[in-house]
Write a protein that holds these residues in place. Structure first.
Motif, PDB file in Angstrom:
ATOM      1  N   SER A  63      19.984 -40.334  45.989  1.00 39.04           N
ATOM      2  CA  SER A  63      19.420 -39.087  46.485  1.00 39.04           C
ATOM      3  C   SER A  63      19.001 -38.240  45.290  1.00 39.04           C
ATOM      4  O   SER A  63      19.359 -38.542  44.138  1.00 39.04           O
ATOM      5  CB  SER A  63      20.422 -38.334  47.352  1.00 39.04           C
ATOM      6  N   PHE A  64      18.249 -37.179  45.572  1.00 40.86           N
ATOM      7  CA  PHE A  64      17.885 -36.258  44.500  1.00 40.86           C
ATOM      8  C   PHE A  64      17.702 -34.861  45.069  1.00 40.86           C
ATOM      9  O   PHE A  64      17.325 -34.679  46.227  1.00 40.86           O
ATOM     10  CB  PHE A  64      16.616 -36.707  43.770  1.00 40.86           C
ATOM     11  N   MET A  65      18.039 -33.872  44.231  1.00 37.45           N
ATOM     12  CA  MET A  65      17.873 -32.470  44.597  1.00 37.45           C
ATOM     13  C   MET A  65      16.711 -31.877  43.820  1.00 37.45           C
ATOM     14  O   MET A  65      16.539 -32.160  42.628  1.00 37.45           O
ATOM     15  CB  MET A  65      19.144 -31.666  44.297  1.00 37.45           C
ATOM     16  N   ILE A  66      15.913 -31.071  44.499  1.00 44.01           N
ATOM     17  CA  ILE A  66      14.850 -30.315  43.850  1.00 44.01           C
ATOM     18  C   ILE A  66      15.336 -28.873  43.737  1.00 44.01           C
ATOM     19  O   ILE A  66      15.610 -28.231  44.752  1.00 44.01           O
ATOM     20  CB  ILE A  66      13.547 -30.365  44.658  1.00 44.01           C
ATOM     21  N   GLY A  74      19.418 -26.373  45.876  1.00 41.73           N
ATOM     22  CA  GLY A  74      18.019 -26.560  46.209  1.00 41.73           C
ATOM     23  C   GLY A  74      17.870 -27.407  47.453  1.00 41.73           C
ATOM     24  O   GLY A  74      18.697 -27.349  48.362  1.00 41.73           O
ATOM     25  N   VAL A  75      16.828 -28.213  47.480  1.00 40.16           N
ATOM     26  CA  VAL A  75      16.509 -29.080  48.613  1.00 40.16           C
ATOM     27  C   VAL A  75      16.826 -30.522  48.229  1.00 40.16           C
ATOM     28  O   VAL A  75      16.456 -30.959  47.145  1.00 40.16           O
ATOM     29  CB  VAL A  75      15.022 -28.943  48.980  1.00 40.16           C
ATOM     30  N   THR A  76      17.498 -31.254  49.102  1.00 41.35           N
ATOM     31  CA  THR A  76      17.918 -32.619  48.782  1.00 41.35           C
ATOM     32  C   THR A  76      17.223 -33.641  49.667  1.00 41.35           C
ATOM     33  O   THR A  76      17.086 -33.439  50.878  1.00 41.35           O
ATOM     34  CB  THR A  76      19.445 -32.771  48.936  1.00 41.35           C
ATOM     35  N   PHE A  77      16.804 -34.740  49.049  1.00 37.31           N
ATOM     36  CA  PHE A  77      16.249 -35.893  49.768  1.00 37.31           C
ATOM     37  C   PHE A  77      17.115 -37.111  49.490  1.00 37.31           C
ATOM     38  O   PHE A  77      17.222 -37.550  48.338  1.00 37.31           O
ATOM     39  CB  PHE A  77      14.824 -36.198  49.310  1.00 37.31           C
ATOM     40  N   TYR A 118      25.490 -22.950  55.946  1.00 36.94           N
ATOM     41  CA  TYR A 118      24.900 -23.936  56.848  1.00 36.94           C
ATOM     42  C   TYR A 118      24.522 -25.179  56.048  1.00 36.94           C
ATOM     43  O   TYR A 118      23.620 -25.132  55.205  1.00 36.94           O
ATOM     44  CB  TYR A 118      23.660 -23.362  57.530  1.00 36.94           C
ATOM     45  N   ASN A 119      25.190 -26.276  56.324  1.00 42.83           N
ATOM     46  CA  ASN A 119      24.890 -27.541  55.665  1.00 42.83           C
ATOM     47  C   ASN A 119      24.234 -28.479  56.685  1.00 42.83           C
ATOM     48  O   ASN A 119      24.903 -29.056  57.534  1.00 42.83           O
ATOM     49  CB  ASN A 119      26.165 -28.175  55.111  1.00 42.83           C
ATOM     50  N   PHE A 120      22.913 -28.601  56.599  1.00 43.64           N
ATOM     51  CA  PHE A 120      22.151 -29.432  57.528  1.00 43.64           C
ATOM     52  C   PHE A 120      21.960 -30.834  56.953  1.00 43.64           C
ATOM     53  O   PHE A 120      21.737 -31.008  55.747  1.00 43.64           O
ATOM     54  CB  PHE A 120      20.776 -28.823  57.801  1.00 43.64           C
ATOM     55  N   GLU A 121      22.021 -31.819  57.837  1.00 39.98           N
ATOM     56  CA  GLU A 121      21.664 -33.194  57.514  1.00 39.98           C
ATOM     57  C   GLU A 121      20.623 -33.643  58.532  1.00 39.98           C
ATOM     58  O   GLU A 121      20.895 -33.647  59.738  1.00 39.98           O
ATOM     59  CB  GLU A 121      22.884 -34.110  57.577  1.00 39.98           C
ATOM     60  N   THR A 122      19.438 -33.994  58.055  1.00 35.61           N
ATOM     61  CA  THR A 122      18.325 -34.334  58.929  1.00 35.61           C
ATOM     62  C   THR A 122      17.970 -35.800  58.761  1.00 35.61           C
ATOM     63  O   THR A 122      17.495 -36.213  57.701  1.00 35.61           O
ATOM     64  CB  THR A 122      17.101 -33.460  58.605  1.00 35.61           C
ATOM     65  N   ILE A 144      14.814 -19.896  51.070  1.00 35.55           N
ATOM     66  CA  ILE A 144      14.924 -18.449  51.291  1.00 35.55           C
ATOM     67  C   ILE A 144      16.368 -17.963  51.216  1.00 35.55           C
ATOM     68  O   ILE A 144      16.654 -16.894  50.679  1.00 35.55           O
ATOM     69  CB  ILE A 144      14.304 -18.088  52.660  1.00 35.55           C
ATOM     70  N   ASN A 145      17.295 -18.753  51.759  1.00 36.16           N
ATOM     71  CA  ASN A 145      18.703 -18.344  51.826  1.00 36.16           C
ATOM     72  C   ASN A 145      19.554 -19.394  51.109  1.00 36.16           C
ATOM     73  O   ASN A 145      19.665 -20.530  51.572  1.00 36.16           O
ATOM     74  CB  ASN A 145      19.138 -18.211  53.291  1.00 36.16           C
ATOM     75  N   PRO A 146      20.185 -19.047  49.981  1.00 35.80           N
ATOM     76  CA  PRO A 146      20.974 -20.030  49.223  1.00 35.80           C
ATOM     77  C   PRO A 146      22.200 -20.526  49.962  1.00 35.80           C
ATOM     78  O   PRO A 146      22.817 -21.517  49.533  1.00 35.80           O
ATOM     79  CB  PRO A 146      21.356 -19.264  47.952  1.00 35.80           C
ATOM     80  N   ASN A 147      22.584 -19.884  51.059  1.00 34.44           N
ATOM     81  CA  ASN A 147      23.727 -20.344  51.852  1.00 34.44           C
ATOM     82  C   ASN A 147      23.325 -21.423  52.871  1.00 34.44           C
ATOM     83  O   ASN A 147      24.157 -21.881  53.640  1.00 34.44           O
ATOM     84  CB  ASN A 147      24.375 -19.173  52.581  1.00 34.44           C
ATOM     85  N   ILE A 148      22.034 -21.779  52.860  1.00 33.02           N
ATOM     86  CA  ILE A 148      21.528 -22.846  53.724  1.00 33.02           C
ATOM     87  C   ILE A 148      21.152 -24.025  52.837  1.00 33.02           C
ATOM     88  O   ILE A 148      20.505 -23.851  51.802  1.00 33.02           O
ATOM     89  CB  ILE A 148      20.303 -22.384  54.528  1.00 33.02           C
ATOM     90  N   HIS A 149      21.574 -25.210  53.224  1.00 31.32           N
ATOM     91  CA  HIS A 149      21.201 -26.412  52.467  1.00 31.32           C
ATOM     92  C   HIS A 149      20.810 -27.513  53.441  1.00 31.32           C
ATOM     93  O   HIS A 149      21.449 -27.690  54.469  1.00 31.32           O
ATOM     94  CB  HIS A 149      22.360 -26.902  51.594  1.00 31.32           C
ATOM     95  N   ASN A 150      19.741 -28.218  53.093  1.00 29.95           N
ATOM     96  CA  ASN A 150      19.280 -29.318  53.944  1.00 29.95           C
ATOM     97  C   ASN A 150      19.151 -30.593  53.131  1.00 29.95           C
ATOM     98  O   ASN A 150      18.587 -30.599  52.038  1.00 29.95           O
ATOM     99  CB  ASN A 150      17.918 -28.996  54.574  1.00 29.95           C
TER     100      ASN A 150
END
Length: 526
Positions: A63-66, A74-77, A118-122, A144-150
């Motif tokens: 995986s990697f985070m941007i 940040g955003v993780t794939f 909020y820790n989302f897994e999509t 927008i919100n650092p407390n949200i991660h996807n």
């Protein structure tokens, strides 16, 4: 991995970054990790504002985070985001590098104000047309919100994880380890689930809108065409709908939209939206119509109640609500929906790699689905209740050329069977009147469409199929209410026809407005 032409495009995007970004890689010794490593270094080589760190600490690998160089999150794939998710990757790069997500100021404020973490897994498939909408919405929220991660997870890359969770359709979203949603969602719908007061505030805002000259209900090709024609006439135009593009979003390849040699559903939907936004149209998204209250007299205001409770008013209405997939209506279909019963072969087909599946339906959609699936699954059984297939000859010829496809005619599906967790088989009644059983892991339902008109029953005249009865101007049985597209009696449900019908209905509604005087009661209130 990236062809030179695509590298040039990506470089152009990266040249606009306002802040340096880091691609933080969490790797292992898998083939997927090697491909991911190659992709990240190709991207980094295109800009001096992008660097790769191989010191990632994520437990899900590869995986990697941007992230911004000066940020920790940040955003993780957990994916190699090519295919339909490549746009999600580009947007994540740009947004992490300082480009603000294109959301209204009040929506941004609402996202920032969300309490908690909020820790989302999509979970996605790279061939899914609907998945990028969810991925991009959650990624934007996490920027927008650092407390949200996807974290976006490619099911094909993490098959053991998908099997453990029994995921058989995408997109599937988990929040803090628990199921959150299934299917396409936009930011407004996600916020409505996270913020209990969001629907109420949205309804209050919509209730304050002034009446429209023309309100278009539906955001597919017919609705887009109608809205553009209305706005070009200088009318106060509103447009309300669930998702831009409608059924077009579920269409993989489009080769018969005149002047466009080849495109995909999501690309055409994006083009439709971009065209509408060139005009002064009030776009009300993530909303569905619930009830129509016709004007008391010609020239008066019609009222449309939305599922949120809001009420919109307009002198003319154009209904362009399209259609939805028809269901089999047999035992087991609802029980095993998203557990082996599917309606989108492009989205969910990869989850059945190497497995036997059935396709119900012998029209163009069913045959196209069988052809697509044959390249992925071990075997396809296509069931057609009639004595022969209805698909175009070119499609039938292709279907019958495939070695791993069986076609059963005069086969009426009677039951979808499973073990309580997932589909295990299908029963059908043959032309001999006997009941038969086949063992399959998935059933793809492709038996046509039903118009989205239940909310209109009792107000406008419908035919026995639920289609809105319209005349040659698109007028319905209610003065001032017009209709266009797949929800109407107009024959041949085609995109090119829907756009033309939308334009015609809009012009007819304009003609109505200039010929029918404003009702006395409305004039007195003005």
């Amino acid at each position: 991995m990236l062809p030179d032409t695509l590298k040039a495009q990506v470089k152009g995007y990266l040249d606009t970054l306002a802040h340096p970004i880091v691609l933080e890689e969490s790797s292992d010794d898998s083939e997927g990790a090697r491909e991911m490593h190659e992709l990240l270094h190709e991207i980094a080589a295109l800009s001096n504002k992008v660097s790769v760190s191989e010191d990632g600490t994520a437990t899900r690998r590869p995986s990697f985070m941007i992230r911004r160089a000066d940020a920790r999150t940040g955003v993780t794939f957990a994916a190699i985001p090519m295919g339909h998710e490549f746009t999600s990757l580009i947007l994540a790069l740009l947004q992490a590098g300082g480009h603000a997500p294109k959301l209204a100021d009040d929506v941004v404020a609402q996202i920032k104000a969300l309490p908690g973490h909020y820790n989302f897994e999509t979970y996605v498939s790279l061939s899914c047309q609907n998945c990028p909408d969810v991925v991009q919405a959650l990624n934007a929220m996490s920027i927008i919100n650092p407390n949200i991660h996807n974290t976006t997870i490619d099911g094909a890359l993490f098959q053991d994880e998908v099997a453990k969770k029994n995921i058989m359709s995408v997109p599937q979203v988990y929040l803090n380890g628990e199921p959150f949603s299934s299917g396409r969602m936009e930011v407004a719908e996600i916020l409505a689930k996270l913020d209990a007061d969001a629907p109420k505030r949205a309804a209050e805002k919509l209730n304050s809108l002034s009446p429209f000259d023309m309100l278009v209900i539906g955001t597919g090709p017919a609705g887009a065409s109608a809205a553009i024609y209305a706005a070009r006439k200088g009318l106060r135009t509103g447009m309300v709908g669930d998702r831009f593009g409608g059924q077009v979003m579920d269409t993989e390849g489009i080769e018969n939209f005149i002047s466009v040699i080849e495109t995909t559903g999501p690309k055409l939907a994006a083009a439709l939206e971009a065209h509408v936004r060139q005009y002064d149209v009030e776009i009300i998204s993530s909303q569905r119509a619930k009830e129509l209250f016709p004007a008391a007299k010609p020239g008066g205001l019609h009222g449309v109640v939305l599922e949120s409770g809001a009420v919109l008013h307009a002198r003319t209405i154009i209904v362009a609500t399209g259609a939805h997939w028809r269901h089999l209506g047999v035992p087991g279909e609802e029980e095993y929906r998203n557990k082996g019963v599917a309606y989108c072969p492009h989205c969910d087909g990869p989850f059945y790699k190497g497995k036997p599946v059935a396709v119900a339906g012998g029209g163009n959609s069913g045959v196209e689905a069988a052809i697509d699936l044959a390249g992925i699954v071990s075997h396809v059984t296509l069931l057609q209740r009639g004595s022969k297939l209805k698909a175009d000859k070119v499609l039938q010829d292709k279907l019958y050329s495939l070695p791993n496809v069986t076609v059963l005619t005069e086969a009426l599906t009677t039951k979808i069977e499973g073990n309580g967790t997932k589909v295990t088989g299908l029963s059908y009644r043959g032309g001999d009147g006997a009941d038969h059983h086949i063992s399959v892991d998935g059933v793809f339902v492709q038996i046509g469409l039903l118009p989205n008109t239940d909310w209109l029953r009792g107000t406008v005249k419908l035919n026995d199929f639920g289609e809105i009865i319209v005349d040659d101007h698109g007028a319905t049985s209610v003065p001032g209410v017009f209709a266009a597209g797949d929800a109407t009696t107009t024959p041949y449900k085609q995109i090119v026809i829907a756009t033309g019908e939308g334009a015609k209905a809009s012009l007819a509604a304009f003609d109505y407005l200039i010929r029918v005087p404003v009702a006395d009661a409305e004039r007195a209130a003005a």
